[in-house]
Motif scaffolding. Structure first.
Motif, PDB file in Angstrom:
ATOM      1  N   ALA A 228      57.792   2.351  10.474  1.00 52.96           N
ATOM      2  CA  ALA A 228      58.349   0.735  10.578  1.00 52.96           C
ATOM      3  C   ALA A 228      57.003  -0.120  10.887  1.00 52.96           C
ATOM      4  O   ALA A 228      57.027  -1.267  10.469  1.00 52.96           O
ATOM      5  CB  ALA A 228      59.276   0.892  11.677  1.00 52.96           C
ATOM      6  N   GLN A 229      56.104   0.350  11.719  1.00 50.48           N
ATOM      7  CA  GLN A 229      54.972  -0.445  11.938  1.00 50.48           C
ATOM      8  C   GLN A 229      54.024  -0.728  10.921  1.00 50.48           C
ATOM      9  O   GLN A 229      53.464  -1.797  10.723  1.00 50.48           O
ATOM     10  CB  GLN A 229      54.220   0.381  13.247  1.00 50.48           C
ATOM     11  CG  GLN A 229      54.773   0.438  14.715  1.00 50.48           C
ATOM     12  CD  GLN A 229      53.981   1.169  15.546  1.00 50.48           C
ATOM     13  OE1 GLN A 229      53.471   2.111  15.338  1.00 50.48           O
ATOM     14  NE2 GLN A 229      53.967   0.518  16.766  1.00 50.48           N
ATOM     15  N   VAL A 230      53.946   0.378  10.211  1.00 49.88           N
ATOM     16  CA  VAL A 230      53.062   0.364   9.113  1.00 49.88           C
ATOM     17  C   VAL A 230      53.618  -0.594   7.853  1.00 49.88           C
ATOM     18  O   VAL A 230      53.049  -1.602   7.358  1.00 49.88           O
ATOM     19  CB  VAL A 230      52.954   1.746   8.269  1.00 49.88           C
ATOM     20  CG1 VAL A 230      52.006   1.683   7.063  1.00 49.88           C
ATOM     21  CG2 VAL A 230      51.962   2.631   9.366  1.00 49.88           C
ATOM     22  N   GLU A 231      54.893  -0.559   7.758  1.00 49.54           N
ATOM     23  CA  GLU A 231      55.830  -1.459   6.894  1.00 49.54           C
ATOM     24  C   GLU A 231      55.501  -2.868   7.245  1.00 49.54           C
ATOM     25  O   GLU A 231      55.275  -3.664   6.437  1.00 49.54           O
ATOM     26  CB  GLU A 231      57.252  -1.133   6.853  1.00 49.54           C
ATOM     27  CG  GLU A 231      58.187  -2.126   6.024  1.00 49.54           C
ATOM     28  CD  GLU A 231      58.107  -1.905   4.873  1.00 49.54           C
ATOM     29  OE1 GLU A 231      57.825  -2.751   3.786  1.00 49.54           O
ATOM     30  OE2 GLU A 231      57.756  -0.700   4.093  1.00 49.54           O
ATOM     31  N   ALA A 232      55.577  -3.085   8.468  1.00 46.06           N
ATOM     32  CA  ALA A 232      55.492  -4.596   9.021  1.00 46.06           C
ATOM     33  C   ALA A 232      54.100  -5.127   8.828  1.00 46.06           C
ATOM     34  O   ALA A 232      53.979  -6.029   8.393  1.00 46.06           O
ATOM     35  CB  ALA A 232      55.838  -4.358  10.632  1.00 46.06           C
ATOM     36  N   MET A 233      53.118  -4.095   8.809  1.00 48.97           N
ATOM     37  CA  MET A 233      51.666  -4.637   8.670  1.00 48.97           C
ATOM     38  C   MET A 233      51.652  -4.974   7.428  1.00 48.97           C
ATOM     39  O   MET A 233      50.737  -6.043   6.982  1.00 48.97           O
ATOM     40  CB  MET A 233      50.832  -3.515   8.957  1.00 48.97           C
ATOM     41  CG  MET A 233      49.283  -3.798   8.734  1.00 48.97           C
ATOM     42  SD  MET A 233      47.997  -2.469   8.996  1.00 48.97           S
ATOM     43  CE  MET A 233      48.322  -2.254   7.250  1.00 48.97           C
TER      44      MET A 233
END
Length: 576
Positions: A228-233
């Motif tokens: 989820a963090q990578v997707e947001a980035m």
């Protein structure tokens, strides 16, 4: 009379308000006593500092406290007592003394600094933050303590917005600082404010263009963050108009997409960055390294070759780069150059078994049999219990017609290969079959090859070796013809497949058909054997001078050029 009385009363008032001579003497004695007390207190401070410098804090404190008793109005003595107590790890007592110092004098910045440090040491983080705020507001020249304040807000009080505010205030006072920008970038990243984090990274890169440190927070996030963090980035970087035009951001975007299994998008972005004329050389190197490391076997070898050669020249001891370059050369049939690169890599780091195996394959395909044999011996010293190394050593012995040594190597390879390693065992069987043929047991060799083909009908290496075996001995040529046709369909433009097909056609006497295949093989894989056999077919077609030219080239690659030299001198065809 009334006037006289008034004058007398005024005179009495004046006499009453003027100090007497005795009072003046007493006042003077008091002032002298106070000065003496101050001097004595200063003497105690000096004596205390002498012990303080010697790290004898107990004795130092005794003198300083005595000084305080002599001069209780001295803020400096209270401050030094606090400093000394802090050295003795008596932070609570120290805090009492520094607060007393501040109550006597609030215009000394060092008192605030010590108080904040003591409060932090006592885990009084909110109070420490307030003290730093007072310090910075009262003493603008000490604005650099905003860093300590920001760290308190960030690390101890979990108030990121206040931390960022302190960082911004510090930057406004002192200008762009690498340390402050790095902290801000990390904080923005942890907060999920990726666009702001990347903008800070770009400011850092403007200061130090060749530095890779600004990328590290994003790399760590990509490697360790949640999907989820990578997707947001990736979403943040991909949707920002400014970052879309920055190759630095696009590289991080590609890495993030790769982590999210969006490999086609990742590959496309990296290739765009690499091929963009506006990309700086340092960034292009980063993009190329990312491309080859992430995609490896999936990467386009021709694309890799375009950029890896220059990188390897620049980094001659980077085994990762060398191995990727060598692998790309090997996949594009540049076996001789690949062998040279693998040798260079092994000189830097010899304990790379995969690279040894790749080297053996290249040396075998380029007929560098003596070097092949020497290198397998070296590898056996490193890996004496690896069956696959013994198999390659057996192959090298076979090429040099060291039949007995080849047989011993095959035996040792079998001993070290477990029964469930069926692919390795098939390799050993293949080498053994070729050895049997060399020893005169041709039919036995053919039976083994046919058995192996039933088990591995799509093996291009097996088809190649079997076609050459039949062509060399001019046996079962119709079978060889069929197998070579299958090989060329499976292997496509592989020059070895073309060579095997040409050899079979040559043995069948179909020289006109063989010449095209052998020409392709010699052109794309110039070795002693491809050039010699291309010369042979030219000779059969009556093109003697052209044949001699090919034989002359073949001599340059041959470990055993005697037959070739005889052909050249006599302009005759000698075949085994």
């Amino acid at each position: 009379m009334a006037a006289v009385r008034s004058a007398l009363l005024f005179l009495c008032f004046l006499l009453a308000t003027q100090p007497s001579h005795a009072q003046k003497r007493k006042q003077k004695r008091n002032e002298e006593s106070e000065r003496e007390q101050v001097l004595l207190a200063e003497a105690e401070l000096i004596e205390g500092m002498r012990y303080y410098i010697q790290d004898n804090y107990d004795r130092a404190l005794q003198h300083i406290l005595k000084g305080i008793r002599l001069n209780p109005k001295s803020s400096g003595l209270y401050y030094q007592a606090a400093v000394t107590l802090s050295k003795m790890s008596k932070n609570e007592e120290a805090l009492v003394y520094v607060e007393k110092a501040l109550s006597l004098e609030n215009s000394n910045p060092y008192y605030y600094i010590l108080k904040a440090h003591l409060q932090s040491a006592l885990f009084q983080y909110k109070e420490a933050a307030k003290t730093y705020e007072l310090l910075i507001s009262h003493f603008p020249n000490y604005s650099f303590y905003a860093l300590d304040l920001a760290l308190l807000y960030e690390e101890q009080l979990n108030e990121p917005e206040k931390a960022l505010s302190a960082y911004r205030k510090l930057l406004a006072e002192v200008g762009d600082s690498e340390e402050v920008l790095a902290r801000m970038q990390q904080l923005y990243t942890r907060q999920g404010e990726y666009v702001e984090a990347f903008r800070i990274a770009l400011r850092r890169l403007e200061q130090q263009p060749g530095d890779l440190a600004p990328y590290l927070p994003f790399v760590e996030l990509i490697e360790r963050g949640t999907p989820a963090q990578v997707e947001a980035m990736t979403r943040a970087i991909g949707s920002d108009a400014q970052l879309k035009t920055r190759p630095e951001a696009q590289i991080m975007l590609a890495l993030g997409l790769y982590r999210l299994e969006k490999k086609d998008d990742s590959r496309h972005i990296l290739r765009s960055v690499i091929e963009n004329p506006g990309t700086g050389e340092a960034l292009r190197e980063v993009a190329v390294l990312s491309y080859v490391r992430m995609f490896k076997d999936e990467a386009d070898p021709s694309f890799q070759l375009k950029y890896l050669e220059k990188l390897c020249r620049k980094n001659p001891h980077n085994t990762d780069l060398l191995n990727q370059y060598g692998s790309a050369l090997q996949k594009t049939y540049h076996y001789a150059e690949a062998a040279r690169i693998f040798l260079q890599s092994l000189e830097t780091q010899s304990s790379q078994i995969e690279i040894w195996l790749r080297l053996f394959d290249c040396l075998d395909k380029t007929a560098q049999y003596r070097l092949f044999y020497t290198k397998t011996q070296e590898a056996l010293e490193l890996y004496p219990f690896q069956g696959i190394i013994w198999t390659w050593h057996a192959t090298a012995c076979l090429r040099l017609k060291k039949s007995e040594e080849a047989a011993r190597a095959i035996k040792r390879a079998r001993e070290l290969t477990s029964s469930n390693q069926t692919v390795f065992l098939a390799e050993i069987d293949r080498i053994e079959a070729l050895l049997w043929a060399q020893q005169g047991a041709f039919e036995k060799a053919v039976q083994k090859m046919e058995s192996l083909l039933k088990e591995y009908p799509q093996s291009t290496q097996l088809l190649y070796e079997y076609c050459l075996l039949l062509a060399t001995y001019k046996q079962k040529l119709e079978r060889a013809y069929s197998l070579s046709e299958k090989l060329t369909k499976l292997a496509g433009d592989n020059p070895l497949a073309q060579y095997a097909r040409g050899r079979v056609l040559y043995s069948l006497g179909k020289y006109a058909e063989a010449v095209d295949h052998l020409q392709q093989a010699a052109g794309r894989l110039p070795t002693a054997y491809t050039l010699e056999h291309y010369g042979d077919v030219l000779f059969r077609l009556g093109k003697v001078e052209e044949a001699v030219k090919q034989w002359q080239q073949a001599v340059q690659y041959s470990d055993t050029p005697d037959t070739l030299k005889k052909k050249i001198e006599e302009k005759k065809l000698y075949e085994n």
